[in-house]
Scaffold this motif. Structure first.
Motif, PDB file in Angstrom:
ATOM      1  N   THR A  54      -6.139   2.651   6.312  1.00  0.00           N
ATOM      2  CA  THR A  54      -5.583   3.994   6.434  1.00  0.00           C
ATOM      3  C   THR A  54      -4.223   4.068   7.128  1.00  0.00           C
ATOM      4  OG1 THR A  54      -6.738   4.327   8.538  1.00  0.00           O
ATOM      5  CG2 THR A  54      -7.890   5.035   6.520  1.00  0.00           C
ATOM      6  N   ALA A  55      -3.690   2.966   7.607  1.00  0.00           N
ATOM      7  CA  ALA A  55      -2.476   3.005   8.436  1.00  0.00           C
ATOM      8  C   ALA A  55      -1.201   3.341   7.658  1.00  0.00           C
ATOM      9  CB  ALA A  55      -2.303   1.686   9.188  1.00  0.00           C
ATOM     10  N   THR A  56      -1.168   3.021   6.363  1.00  0.00           N
ATOM     11  CA  THR A  56       0.007   3.327   5.547  1.00  0.00           C
ATOM     12  C   THR A  56      -0.354   3.236   4.068  1.00  0.00           C
ATOM     13  OG1 THR A  56       2.381   2.901   5.276  1.00  0.00           O
ATOM     14  CG2 THR A  56       0.943   0.972   5.375  1.00  0.00           C
ATOM     15  N   PHE A  57       0.559   3.675   3.236  1.00  0.00           N
ATOM     16  CA  PHE A  57       0.380   3.581   1.787  1.00  0.00           C
ATOM     17  C   PHE A  57       0.874   2.218   1.296  1.00  0.00           C
ATOM     18  CE2 PHE A  57       1.084   8.166   2.467  1.00  0.00           C
ATOM     19  CZ  PHE A  57      -0.079   8.662   1.903  1.00  0.00           C
ATOM     20  N   PRO A  58       0.033   1.427   0.646  1.00  0.00           N
ATOM     21  CA  PRO A  58       0.503   0.145   0.120  1.00  0.00           C
ATOM     22  C   PRO A  58       1.568   0.309  -0.963  1.00  0.00           C
ATOM     23  CG  PRO A  58      -1.810   0.489  -0.446  1.00  0.00           C
ATOM     24  CD  PRO A  58      -1.393   1.634   0.411  1.00  0.00           C
ATOM     25  N   ALA A  59       1.579   1.422  -1.661  1.00  0.00           N
ATOM     26  CA  ALA A  59       2.521   1.645  -2.761  1.00  0.00           C
ATOM     27  C   ALA A  59       3.974   1.654  -2.313  1.00  0.00           C
ATOM     28  CB  ALA A  59       2.193   2.960  -3.465  1.00  0.00           C
ATOM     29  N   LYS A  60       4.214   1.915  -1.039  1.00  0.00           N
ATOM     30  CA  LYS A  60       5.603   2.000  -0.577  1.00  0.00           C
ATOM     31  C   LYS A  60       6.354   0.677  -0.740  1.00  0.00           C
ATOM     32  CE  LYS A  60       4.981   0.865   4.292  1.00  0.00           C
ATOM     33  NZ  LYS A  60       5.106   1.347   5.667  1.00  0.00           N
ATOM     34  N   VAL A  61       5.637  -0.435  -0.858  1.00  0.00           N
ATOM     35  CA  VAL A  61       6.313  -1.734  -0.971  1.00  0.00           C
ATOM     36  C   VAL A  61       7.097  -1.867  -2.269  1.00  0.00           C
ATOM     37  CG1 VAL A  61       4.655  -2.901   0.522  1.00  0.00           C
ATOM     38  CG2 VAL A  61       4.370  -3.031  -1.947  1.00  0.00           C
ATOM     39  N   LEU A  62       6.700  -1.151  -3.296  1.00  0.00           N
ATOM     40  CA  LEU A  62       7.419  -1.272  -4.567  1.00  0.00           C
ATOM     41  C   LEU A  62       8.866  -0.821  -4.447  1.00  0.00           C
ATOM     42  CD1 LEU A  62       4.873  -0.313  -7.342  1.00  0.00           C
ATOM     43  CD2 LEU A  62       5.772  -2.545  -6.741  1.00  0.00           C
ATOM     44  N   ARG A  63       9.152   0.046  -3.523  1.00  0.00           N
ATOM     45  CA  ARG A  63      10.533   0.520  -3.329  1.00  0.00           C
ATOM     46  C   ARG A  63      11.439  -0.584  -2.789  1.00  0.00           C
ATOM     47  NH1 ARG A  63       8.566   2.976  -6.664  1.00  0.00           N
ATOM     48  NH2 ARG A  63       7.511   4.944  -6.371  1.00  0.00           N
ATOM     49  N   GLU A  64      10.842  -1.668  -2.292  1.00  0.00           N
ATOM     50  CA  GLU A  64      11.614  -2.810  -1.794  1.00  0.00           C
ATOM     51  C   GLU A  64      12.030  -3.760  -2.909  1.00  0.00           C
ATOM     52  OE1 GLU A  64       9.744  -4.794   1.512  1.00  0.00           O
ATOM     53  OE2 GLU A  64       8.922  -2.906   2.265  1.00  0.00           O
ATOM     54  N   PHE A  65      11.436  -3.615  -4.076  1.00  0.00           N
ATOM     55  CA  PHE A  65      11.756  -4.494  -5.196  1.00  0.00           C
ATOM     56  C   PHE A  65      12.857  -3.863  -6.039  1.00  0.00           C
ATOM     57  CE2 PHE A  65       7.413  -5.662  -4.071  1.00  0.00           C
ATOM     58  CZ  PHE A  65       7.482  -7.045  -4.076  1.00  0.00           C
ATOM     59  N   PRO A  66      13.943  -4.594  -6.293  1.00  0.00           N
ATOM     60  CA  PRO A  66      15.043  -4.040  -7.098  1.00  0.00           C
ATOM     61  C   PRO A  66      14.573  -3.575  -8.480  1.00  0.00           C
ATOM     62  CG  PRO A  66      15.683  -6.129  -6.095  1.00  0.00           C
ATOM     63  CD  PRO A  66      14.210  -5.954  -5.854  1.00  0.00           C
ATOM     64  N   TRP A  68      12.579  -1.039  -9.219  1.00  0.00           N
ATOM     65  CA  TRP A  68      11.252  -0.428  -9.263  1.00  0.00           C
ATOM     66  C   TRP A  68      11.233   1.026  -8.779  1.00  0.00           C
ATOM     67  CZ3 TRP A  68       6.521  -2.700 -10.811  1.00  0.00           C
ATOM     68  CH2 TRP A  68       6.643  -4.012 -11.286  1.00  0.00           C
ATOM     69  N   SER A  69      12.358   1.601  -8.460  1.00  0.00           N
ATOM     70  CA  SER A  69      12.420   2.947  -7.878  1.00  0.00           C
ATOM     71  C   SER A  69      11.839   4.036  -8.770  1.00  0.00           C
ATOM     72  CB  SER A  69      13.862   3.312  -7.542  1.00  0.00           C
ATOM     73  OG  SER A  69      14.347   2.473  -6.536  1.00  0.00           O
ATOM     74  N   PHE A  70      11.920   3.879 -10.084  1.00  0.00           N
ATOM     75  CA  PHE A  70      11.471   4.928 -10.993  1.00  0.00           C
ATOM     76  C   PHE A  70      10.104   4.663 -11.616  1.00  0.00           C
ATOM     77  CE2 PHE A  70      16.112   5.261 -10.898  1.00  0.00           C
ATOM     78  CZ  PHE A  70      16.219   6.572 -10.440  1.00  0.00           C
ATOM     79  N   VAL A  71       9.456   3.570 -11.220  1.00  0.00           N
ATOM     80  CA  VAL A  71       8.121   3.268 -11.731  1.00  0.00           C
ATOM     81  C   VAL A  71       7.112   4.197 -11.050  1.00  0.00           C
ATOM     82  CG1 VAL A  71       6.302   1.524 -11.877  1.00  0.00           C
ATOM     83  CG2 VAL A  71       8.698   0.851 -12.189  1.00  0.00           C
ATOM     84  N   PRO A  72       6.301   4.930 -11.812  1.00  0.00           N
ATOM     85  CA  PRO A  72       5.297   5.802 -11.213  1.00  0.00           C
ATOM     86  C   PRO A  72       4.244   4.989 -10.457  1.00  0.00           C
ATOM     87  CG  PRO A  72       5.639   6.368 -13.517  1.00  0.00           C
ATOM     88  CD  PRO A  72       6.335   5.068 -13.271  1.00  0.00           C
ATOM     89  N   VAL A  73       3.985   5.406  -9.230  1.00  0.00           N
ATOM     90  CA  VAL A  73       3.048   4.691  -8.361  1.00  0.00           C
ATOM     91  C   VAL A  73       2.137   5.708  -7.682  1.00  0.00           C
ATOM     92  CG1 VAL A  73       2.838   3.120  -6.406  1.00  0.00           C
ATOM     93  CG2 VAL A  73       4.828   2.982  -7.884  1.00  0.00           C
ATOM     94  N   VAL A  74       0.874   5.335  -7.522  1.00  0.00           N
ATOM     95  CA  VAL A  74      -0.070   6.208  -6.822  1.00  0.00           C
ATOM     96  C   VAL A  74      -1.028   5.350  -6.001  1.00  0.00           C
ATOM     97  CG1 VAL A  74      -1.804   6.324  -8.656  1.00  0.00           C
ATOM     98  CG2 VAL A  74      -1.537   8.252  -7.093  1.00  0.00           C
ATOM     99  N   CYS A  75      -1.510   5.922  -4.910  1.00  0.00           N
ATOM    100  CA  CYS A  75      -2.536   5.282  -4.087  1.00  0.00           C
ATOM    101  C   CYS A  75      -3.798   6.138  -4.127  1.00  0.00           C
ATOM    102  CB  CYS A  75      -2.091   5.186  -2.638  1.00  0.00           C
ATOM    103  SG  CYS A  75      -0.775   4.022  -2.316  1.00  0.00           S
ATOM    104  N   ALA A  76      -4.944   5.492  -4.048  1.00  0.00           N
ATOM    105  CA  ALA A  76      -6.225   6.194  -4.034  1.00  0.00           C
ATOM    106  C   ALA A  76      -7.210   5.409  -3.179  1.00  0.00           C
ATOM    107  CB  ALA A  76      -6.761   6.346  -5.457  1.00  0.00           C
ATOM    108  N   ARG A  77      -8.266   6.069  -2.811  1.00  0.00           N
ATOM    109  CA  ARG A  77      -9.317   5.435  -2.022  1.00  0.00           C
ATOM    110  C   ARG A  77     -10.438   4.969  -2.947  1.00  0.00           C
ATOM    111  NH1 ARG A  77     -11.187   8.037   3.321  1.00  0.00           N
ATOM    112  NH2 ARG A  77      -9.141   7.239   3.883  1.00  0.00           N
ATOM    113  N   GLU A  78     -10.953   3.778  -2.657  1.00  0.00           N
ATOM    114  CA  GLU A  78     -12.094   3.235  -3.400  1.00  0.00           C
ATOM    115  C   GLU A  78     -13.364   4.033  -3.080  1.00  0.00           C
ATOM    116  OE1 GLU A  78     -12.583   0.302  -5.355  1.00  0.00           O
ATOM    117  OE2 GLU A  78     -10.426  -0.008  -5.439  1.00  0.00           O
ATOM    118  N   ILE A  79     -14.313   3.984  -3.969  1.00  0.00           N
ATOM    119  CA  ILE A  79     -15.626   4.568  -3.706  1.00  0.00           C
ATOM    120  C   ILE A  79     -16.288   3.719  -2.621  1.00  0.00           C
ATOM    121  CG2 ILE A  79     -17.883   5.100  -4.693  1.00  0.00           C
ATOM    122  CD1 ILE A  79     -16.419   5.223  -7.440  1.00  0.00           C
ATOM    123  N   PRO A  80     -16.779   4.331  -1.536  1.00  0.00           N
ATOM    124  CA  PRO A  80     -17.375   3.549  -0.431  1.00  0.00           C
ATOM    125  C   PRO A  80     -18.804   3.084  -0.742  1.00  0.00           C
ATOM    126  CG  PRO A  80     -17.401   5.876   0.115  1.00  0.00           C
ATOM    127  CD  PRO A  80     -16.701   5.750  -1.213  1.00  0.00           C
TER     128      PRO A  80
END
Length: 124
Positions: A54-66, A68-80
């Motif tokens: 829960t500390a951060t969104f993993p999807a934010k790393v894609l913005r570090e890759f040249p 990839w700025s316009f690639v649609p990205v989403v984060c979601a929670r797994e079923i527990p």
């Protein structure tokens, strides 16, 4: 060109921004390199995490890759689901590719190897 899903997962030890970011970057980097992915061929990227990540969104790393700025990205929670693998980050890249299903490299790293040992063995 065919639309294919490229999967991966990685586990972390601690729920920190730094560890989530580093693990997500490692996972995505391997998938990009091993499958020779150009961001122009990517339709979307889906990240899921277990409820203890829960500390951060993993999807934010894609913005570090040249490129990839316009690639649609989403984060979601797994079923527990009881007994599921804890502290896990998963990713699914939907890409247009000429690769056949059995030519795609899927990455399951650290304890996430338990999720798909059949793929891990052929991809190491």
């Amino acid at each position: 060109m065919l639309v294919r899903g490229i999967r991966g997962a990685i586990t972390i030890e601690q729920n920190t921004d730094q560890e989530i970011t580093e693990a997500s970057k490692e996972l995505v980097q391997i998938l990009i390199e091993q499958n020779n992915i150009d961001p122009e061929t990517v339709a979307q990227v889906l990240f899921t995490v277990t409820e203890d990540v829960t500390a951060t969104f993993p999807a934010k790393v894609l913005r570090e890759f040249p490129g990839w700025s316009f690639v649609p990205v989403v984060c979601a929670r797994e079923i527990p689901v009881p007994g599921s693998l804890p502290m896990c980050i998963r990713v699914l890249l939907t890409v247009n590719t000429e690769l056949k299903q059995d030519q795609i490299f899927h990455a399951y790293l650290r304890d996430a190897k338990k999720l798909r040992p059949d793929l891990t063995l052929t991809n190491e």
